[in-house]
Write a protein that holds these residues in place. Structure first.
Motif, PDB file in Angstrom:
ATOM      1  N   ASN A 166       6.053   9.963  -9.275  1.00 23.20           N
ATOM      2  CA  ASN A 166       4.475   8.793  -8.887  1.00 23.20           C
ATOM      3  C   ASN A 166       4.495   7.324  -8.785  1.00 23.20           C
ATOM      4  OD1 ASN A 166       5.803   9.629 -11.866  1.00 23.20           O
ATOM      5  ND2 ASN A 166       3.353   8.157 -12.418  1.00 23.20           N
ATOM      6  N   LEU A 167       6.102   7.190  -9.816  1.00 26.34           N
ATOM      7  CA  LEU A 167       5.894   5.646 -10.189  1.00 26.34           C
ATOM      8  C   LEU A 167       5.879   4.914  -8.359  1.00 26.34           C
ATOM      9  CD1 LEU A 167       8.516   5.932 -12.756  1.00 26.34           C
ATOM     10  CD2 LEU A 167       6.426   5.694 -12.768  1.00 26.34           C
ATOM     11  N   LYS A 168       7.053   6.098  -7.232  1.00 28.20           N
ATOM     12  CA  LYS A 168       7.423   5.518  -5.701  1.00 28.20           C
ATOM     13  C   LYS A 168       6.236   4.833  -5.738  1.00 28.20           C
ATOM     14  CE  LYS A 168      11.339   8.612  -5.473  1.00 28.20           C
ATOM     15  NZ  LYS A 168      11.552   9.359  -4.712  1.00 28.20           N
ATOM     16  N   CYS A 169       4.616   5.014  -5.699  1.00 29.32           N
ATOM     17  CA  CYS A 169       3.077   4.662  -5.303  1.00 29.32           C
ATOM     18  C   CYS A 169       2.981   3.745  -5.857  1.00 29.32           C
ATOM     19  CB  CYS A 169       2.711   6.657  -5.179  1.00 29.32           C
ATOM     20  SG  CYS A 169       3.574   7.632  -4.207  1.00 29.32           S
ATOM     21  N   LEU A 170       3.550   3.538  -7.098  1.00 35.74           N
ATOM     22  CA  LEU A 170       2.537   2.331  -7.430  1.00 35.74           C
ATOM     23  C   LEU A 170       1.991   1.046  -7.128  1.00 35.74           C
ATOM     24  CD1 LEU A 170       4.776   2.095 -10.943  1.00 35.74           C
ATOM     25  CD2 LEU A 170       2.506   3.412 -10.946  1.00 35.74           C
ATOM     26  N   VAL A 171       3.058   0.569  -5.870  1.00 35.80           N
ATOM     27  CA  VAL A 171       3.401  -0.860  -5.162  1.00 35.80           C
ATOM     28  C   VAL A 171       3.538   0.043  -3.480  1.00 35.80           C
ATOM     29  CG1 VAL A 171       3.616  -2.976  -7.322  1.00 35.80           C
ATOM     30  CG2 VAL A 171       5.692  -1.278  -5.797  1.00 35.80           C
TER      31      VAL A 171
END
Length: 471
Positions: free
Chosen positions: A84-89
């Motif tokens: 899920n961290l890959k989609c933060l920005v």
């Protein structure tokens, strides 16, 4: 500043006008009584050399390690474990992560038109690592093996606990050999570390670390006394990074500080993001437990700091104990396995009991210890090591919060002036001379000079205001 790129803003926040090199130069010119860093084992020297870091110059080591940017490295590692961290920005250019000297314990979050900036306190990493090493020294074999397995799963490195069975024998022997005097020394060291971070935003070199020697980077150095602390601190700082990423995920507006209720809510949201990221990640249960235990340790430490007066703004931030309750409630209501919940409870109870033991067995608990600067100042006078005090202050400026340190030094200068006018005492005369020496050696560093002058003027102004009010 809001139209600059995140990297440009981070550079502005981190830039200290050559501050680090300036302080290192002052230390070098004084001919310090002891080296800036400890003597390193050959294994660590060899590995630093492979990274292109000179090991013959303490200043070069400090500058190089600072450029490694621990929060950025941990963010990159976390992205590999938590999808899920890959989609933060949308683009990596929209997020800049780094360290600053004056960031709060939880770090700072900035929202720009062009993206986001996350800054983390330079001294927090060393502080959490030192504390984790001391707490880890008191843990049992199950705790150590669980953290080692979690570390192995999260990094992809071999699990040396399984490969090197002799490790458990070595650790068990060390635990059985521990005597009461060692526990008392360890307890005092931990309480002193809490007090030190509260006072100056940095951790002093602990007796325990000096005794054990620095932790080698090689995973092959199995059974090292600091190993479990290394694992615990990694997962604790992972939670710190995940919390700040939670603000990015929810696109929080930093101006919420003007609305206390909304600000407190956003902090809880950031914590929930961090907790849920760990709980819902497609990772093994052991790694999940290690991550949750790291989160507990971080919040447990925050509770202690809050008790010592090192709290975030109570109007805009929830209490650390409320944040810890949210972690425990989130795990209790999550559909994770009973084993994860049971082992987590067992491991965190062990950490809490160790904390209680440290308070009980320490010569003085952190609450009753005198201010770190005053303690080191008068201790150096008592043992006729006055030059060591000035050099220690310079070292603190490198790894701690110059704001805190200069504020205390400015106030102390004012207090000593008043005492010398009323009841001259030889120790106070020497102490005042050492404070004056700090002012003198840093007079060409405009950052420190201004902070010291402002602190002193504020102390004088406070006295004048009090006199006017009483008159």
């Amino acid at each position: 500043m809001i139209d600059k790129t995140p990297e440009e803003v981070l550079k502005l926040l981190s830039h200290r006008g050559g501050f680090n090199s300036d302080i290192l130069r002052i230390i070098a010119n004084r001919g310090p009584a002891r080296p800036l860093g400890q003597e390193m084992p050959w294994v660590l020297k060899k590995q630093l050399g492979r990274m292109g870091i000179r090991t013959d110059d303490p200043g070069a080591i400090f500058e190089s390690l600072k450029r490694l940017n621990w929060p950025k490295q941990q963010y990159e590692a976390l992205k590999r474990r938590y999808p899920n961290l890959k989609c933060l920005v949308r683009s990596e250019n929209q997020l800049a992560i780094g360290t600053t000297s004056e960031a709060r314990f939880n770090g700072d979050y900035y929202k720009l038109r062009t993206g986001y900036v996350l800054t983390f306190p330079l001294g927090a990493h060393t502080f959490l690592r030192s504390l984790a090493e001391m707490f880890g020294a008191m843990t049992d074999l199950v705790f150590r093996e669980t953290m080692a397995r979690g570390f192995s799963e999260s990094t992809g490195l071999p699990n040396w606990w399984l490969i090197r069975k002799i490790r458990s024998v070595r650790v068990k022997a060390a635990i059985n050999k521990r005597v009461k005097d060692e526990v008392s020394d360890l307890a005092y060291d931990a309480e002193r570390t809490f007090r030190s971070y509260t006072d100056i935003g940095a951790a002093e070199i602990s007796w325990f670390r000096e005794k054990c020697g620095p932790m080698p980077l090689s995973a092959g150095m199995f059974g090292h006394p600091l190993e479990v602390g290394s694992h615990l601190s990694l997962f604790a700082t992972n939670f710190l990074v995940l919390h700040e990423l939670g603000h990015v995920n929810h696109d929080h507006d930093p101006r919420l500080v003007n609305d206390p209720a909304q600000s407190i809510s956003s902090e809880f949201q950031a914590d929930r993001f961090a907790i849920n990221t760990i709980l819902n990640a497609p990772i093994g249960e052991i790694e999940k437990m290690a991550g949750l235990v790291g989160a507990f340790f971080f919040l447990y430490v925050a509770v202690r700091l809050e008790e010592l007066g090192e709290a975030e703004d109570a109007i805009t931030h929830p209490s650390a104990s409320a944040r810890l309750d949210q972690l425990l409630e989130a795990l209790a209501t999550h559909d994770t396995s009973r084993e994860v919940k049971y082992v987590f409870t067992s491991m965190t109870l062990q950490l809490a009991r160790i904390g209680d033991l440290f308070r009980k067995e320490s010569m003085l608990p952190a609450e009753k210890l005198s201010n770190t600067v005053r303690r080191i100042l008068y201790g150096s006078i008592e043992f006729n090591m006055t030059q060591a005090f000035v050099e220690q202050v310079l070292r603190w400026m490198l790894i701690g919060s110059p704001d805190k340190l200069c504020q205390y030094l400015g106030n102390l200068k004012f207090q000593l002036e008043a005492k010398l006018r009323e009841e001259p005492d030889q120790r106070d005369v020497v102490a005042f001379g050492l404070i004056a020496e700090v002012y003198e050696v840093t007079k060409d560093n405009f950052i420190i000079r201004d902070k010291l002058d402002i602190a002193y003027r504020n102390a004088v102004s406070g006295r004048e205001t009090a006199e006017q009010a009483s008159g």
